[in-house]
Scaffold this active site. Sequence first.
Site, PDB file in Angstrom:
ATOM      1  N   HIS A   1      -0.855  11.351  -1.761  1.00 53.16           N
ATOM      2  CA  HIS A   1      -2.183  10.976  -1.265  1.00 53.16           C
ATOM      3  C   HIS A   1      -3.069  12.168  -0.931  1.00 53.16           C
ATOM      4  CE1 HIS A   1      -5.211   9.624   1.683  1.00 53.16           C
ATOM      5  NE2 HIS A   1      -5.171   8.471   1.043  1.00 53.16           N
TER       6      HIS A   1
ATOM      7  N   HIS B   1       0.838  -1.210   0.000  1.00 52.16           N
ATOM      8  CA  HIS B   1       0.000   0.000   0.000  1.00 52.16           C
ATOM      9  C   HIS B   1       0.869   1.255   0.000  1.00 52.16           C
ATOM     10  CE1 HIS B   1      -3.107   2.618   2.278  1.00 52.16           C
ATOM     11  NE2 HIS B   1      -3.500   2.524   1.026  1.00 52.16           N
TER      12      HIS B   1
HETATM   13  O1  G3P Z   1      -6.520   1.797  -3.185  1.00 55.91           O
HETATM   14  C1  G3P Z   1      -6.771   1.349  -1.913  1.00 55.91           C
HETATM   15  C2  G3P Z   1      -6.537   2.393  -0.837  1.00 55.91           C
HETATM   16  O2  G3P Z   1      -5.319   3.038  -1.073  1.00 55.91           O
HETATM   17  C3  G3P Z   1      -7.651   3.391  -0.759  1.00 55.91           C
HETATM   18  O3  G3P Z   1      -7.529   4.304   0.277  1.00 55.91           O
HETATM   19  O4  G3P Z   1      -6.992   6.500   1.222  1.00 55.91           O
HETATM   20  O5  G3P Z   1      -5.280   4.713   1.261  1.00 55.91           O
HETATM   21  O6  G3P Z   1      -5.879   5.815  -0.875  1.00 55.91           O
HETATM   22  P1  G3P Z   1      -6.366   5.378   0.464  1.00 55.91           P
HETATM   23 MG    MG Z   2      -4.683   4.682  -2.267  1.00 57.58          MG
END
Ligand code: G3P
Ligand code: MG
Length: 247
Positions: free
Chosen positions: A52, A10
């Site tokens: 992000h 992630h």
């Molecule tokens: O793509 C999955 C996840 O990354 C979605 O949430 O806020 O971490 O981008 P976020």
């Molecule tokens: Mg994400």
Amino acid sequence: MWPYPRTLAHRGGGTLAPENTLAALRCGLAYGYRAVEFDVMLASDGVPVVVHDPELGRTVAGSGRISDYTAAQLGTMEAGAWFGPQFAGEGVPTFDAVVAYCKAQRIWMNIEIKPAPGFDAQTGTMVACATRDYFAEEITAGELLPLLSSFSIAALEAAHQAAPELARGWLVEEMPSDWAKKAKKLDVVAIHCDHQQLTPELAREVKKGGYGLFCYTVNTPERASELLAWGVDGFCTDRIDIIPSMA
Ligand code: G3P
Ligand code: MG
């Protein structure tokens, strides 16, 4: 239904490196992850960058919005020091630089289109067009391509229109009761849901509907095993140190 890897790091390197930086990608790779998720937004000059939050302050030193600065300016900003002094000097990378690194290292990508407020369609279009250009040879050769995803319906629609040859996943927090109708209309190949909102029944429904099922963000090996037993195809994790990468 899900020809992609099962485990994705992630934001590049989970919580082991400053998110969405080249250092994060290097960290993911060091833990054996050859599949990543990261977030893409537009800088003021329309150049896609990997970050992000739409505002500076949390991971990028400074104030204001990402959309106030050019990609070149963001590249010189401090995006690593918040995480640890050893990461000082990491800038906000361009999408171009991240794709180049991933392609060179053979890292598969789930590209999350993360529009700043008001830039939904524009971001979907730009990210889809850039991805199509980067992967022109792979498209012609019929090779496995990255998967685009977004919470933004307008971004998904714009990406579909701009580059219909690129598959898309629909990111949802809570799955709406009419999810199947909406997924069909969006012409997505997968549902990307918050694992805390998923039930075994919903998982069965999604799989029965013929969609890939992806979960975010799964941070214990026990929960990962449970979700895989429910039929989940893949997930992203922050804990690349305790969840081993699976093909
Ligand atoms: O793509 C999955 C996840 O990354 C979605 O949430 O806020 O971490 O981008 P976020
Ligand atoms: Mg994400």
